[in-house]
Design an enzyme around this catalytic site. Sequence first.
Site, PDB file in Angstrom:
ATOM      1  N   SER A 202      -3.963   4.452  -3.415  1.00 52.10           N
ATOM      2  CA  SER A 202      -2.707   4.695  -3.380  1.00 52.10           C
ATOM      3  C   SER A 202      -2.215   4.396  -4.788  1.00 52.10           C
ATOM      4  O   SER A 202      -2.608   3.362  -5.209  1.00 52.10           O
ATOM      5  CB  SER A 202      -1.942   3.863  -2.371  1.00 52.10           C
ATOM      6  OG  SER A 202      -0.620   3.797  -2.289  1.00 52.10           O
ATOM      7  N   ALA A 203      -1.276   5.161  -5.323  1.00 53.58           N
ATOM      8  CA  ALA A 203      -0.785   5.006  -6.537  1.00 53.58           C
ATOM      9  C   ALA A 203       0.136   3.739  -6.670  1.00 53.58           C
ATOM     10  O   ALA A 203       0.267   3.080  -7.585  1.00 53.58           O
ATOM     11  CB  ALA A 203      -0.343   6.272  -7.150  1.00 53.58           C
ATOM     12  N   HIS A 204       0.892   3.862  -5.510  1.00 51.92           N
ATOM     13  CA  HIS A 204       2.244   2.990  -5.647  1.00 51.92           C
ATOM     14  C   HIS A 204       2.018   1.525  -5.581  1.00 51.92           C
ATOM     15  O   HIS A 204       2.891   0.631  -5.884  1.00 51.92           O
ATOM     16  CB  HIS A 204       3.620   3.405  -4.924  1.00 51.92           C
ATOM     17  CG  HIS A 204       3.131   3.285  -3.394  1.00 51.92           C
ATOM     18  ND1 HIS A 204       3.992   2.228  -2.927  1.00 51.92           N
ATOM     19  CD2 HIS A 204       2.512   3.768  -2.283  1.00 51.92           C
ATOM     20  CE1 HIS A 204       3.779   2.161  -1.589  1.00 51.92           C
ATOM     21  NE2 HIS A 204       2.583   3.018  -1.220  1.00 51.92           N
ATOM     22  N   CYS A 325      11.161 -11.743  14.075  1.00 52.01           N
ATOM     23  CA  CYS A 325      12.789 -11.485  13.682  1.00 52.01           C
ATOM     24  C   CYS A 325      12.926 -10.702  12.491  1.00 52.01           C
ATOM     25  O   CYS A 325      14.129 -10.019  12.021  1.00 52.01           O
ATOM     26  CB  CYS A 325      13.446 -12.692  13.799  1.00 52.01           C
ATOM     27  SG  CYS A 325      13.955 -13.021  15.292  1.00 52.01           S
TER      28      CYS A 325
END
Lengths: 406, 128
Positions: A202-204, A325
């Site tokens: 994945s690049a990000h 939560c």
Amino acid sequence: MKQIYLDHHATTPLDKEVLDAMIPTFMQDFGNPSSNTHEYGHRARYLVDNARKQVAQLIGAKNPDDIIFTSGATESNNLSIKGCAQAKMTQSHKNIVTIAIEHKAVLDPLKRLRKEGVNTRFAKLDSYGVVDLDDLASKIDKNTILISIQAANSEIGTLQPIRDIGIIAREHGVPFHTDAVQALGKIEIDVERDFIDLLSISAHKMYGPKGIGALYVRRGIKLVPLLEGGGHERGMRSGTLNVPGIVGLGKAAEIARRDRESFVAFLLSLRRKLADGISRIDDVILNGHPVRRLPNNLNYAFSYVEGESLILACRGVALSSGSACTSTSLQSSYVLKALNIPDFLAHCSIRFGLGKSNTEEQIDVVLDMLEKGVKKLRSMSPLYDMAKEGIDVEHVKWSNEHKRVR
Amino acid sequence: MDIWEEYTEKVLDHYENPRNVGIVQGANGVGVVGNPACGDVMKLTIRVEKGVIVDAKFKTFGCGAAIATSSMVTEMVKGKKVEEALVLSNKAVMDALGGLPKVKRHCSVLAEDALKAAIDDYMSKSKK
């Protein structure tokens, strides 16, 4: 107020060098790499080929053509798993071996395949989340069509013995897929040395743009494509190539390889400072492995303090929690659960994800907020009082879960 | 998602400056509800004199909304007659806080349950 970003497992900002590489591709070098009758197309093809080489080099792939560009690691994982199962359509009683702490982009496709008769077998993990290799080997049989095990976990940072898994896979003649998104740029991965057949990128997650990723597919591995129409990417992923994204991914891969050693040293020194500071707080438990973990990751349970309330105390700091939560599902982290960490401690857990832009000063600010926050919240916590009286809060008989929304 | 933006000013105020934290000295009603495994536990102590809640304090393990609703409920019941406090609903606590995000509404139920548990405890003790 100045914000401090400590959530680099979720995503990273774009590197300036990456942006600079991408900019000409929007208005100037905008051609379609599939157009081979003119210069616009040729120029775009050159840029894509160059990026393919950059990505191949990052993972030690000998042949750049073995890199297939995708929309990201979710697609790469889906393509590996579903594509592999579909390619073995005629085989019955198929199974895929994996671990329970994989990303949802692996677990959810496996869940879907179960409905189609492909079983999932989960190899055992130790209390740090490291796979038990003997158990893994024992789960493989003649009907195993794929082993999918991540290189590093995004919550607890635990690293898997990728090469050992690769050897086992090769010995059994089963393709080995690894989701390496968290590890790339921080851990050296080599598809040849580590016997990897499929690898998701994945690049990000490594200072590149969102919406672009890749899948390394070793020659000889058969996958049925998810997307058809045009036969791009050796027929495995049709669709006009996302040239700006691909150029960005290529540059990010080049930087990840070039700067890995200095980047890791930087991350380790920041992490040491953060860990030393946190160790001054009582009753804090480290989730995950003490050493075999991503250099930018820490995950702690701050006992008797609920995670979201502690994140609130660290105003302006971007953090994430294993607590229910902070999730819309009100479920605590499935990763911590898989390691048999009690729900109570999962609710108290916070993940720290360091990155390039963080500074020592920021760590000081965060440590100060954490110390004050934990102290204040414990002064309010009935569980802290009980613990100080010597009561084991986990084993008290509590009333049933209170009623949910009316 | 910035969790600070999910909450109203009132909720954040009660989270940052919680009212009535602690244990009431000489409490004659104690309510403990919730479960650490579910991420929230609230302990409410009250002192009732001549049918009026003269003091209320809380200790809570939970998210920001759980802390804020606990704080608000102690404020709302102080000075109230026991019968009035018994009909205090989770909705009234939520309204007093200017609302809660949907996924946090159960926190106000916890506060209501803690109050009822404390009053039940007082009633059962006073019968003896």
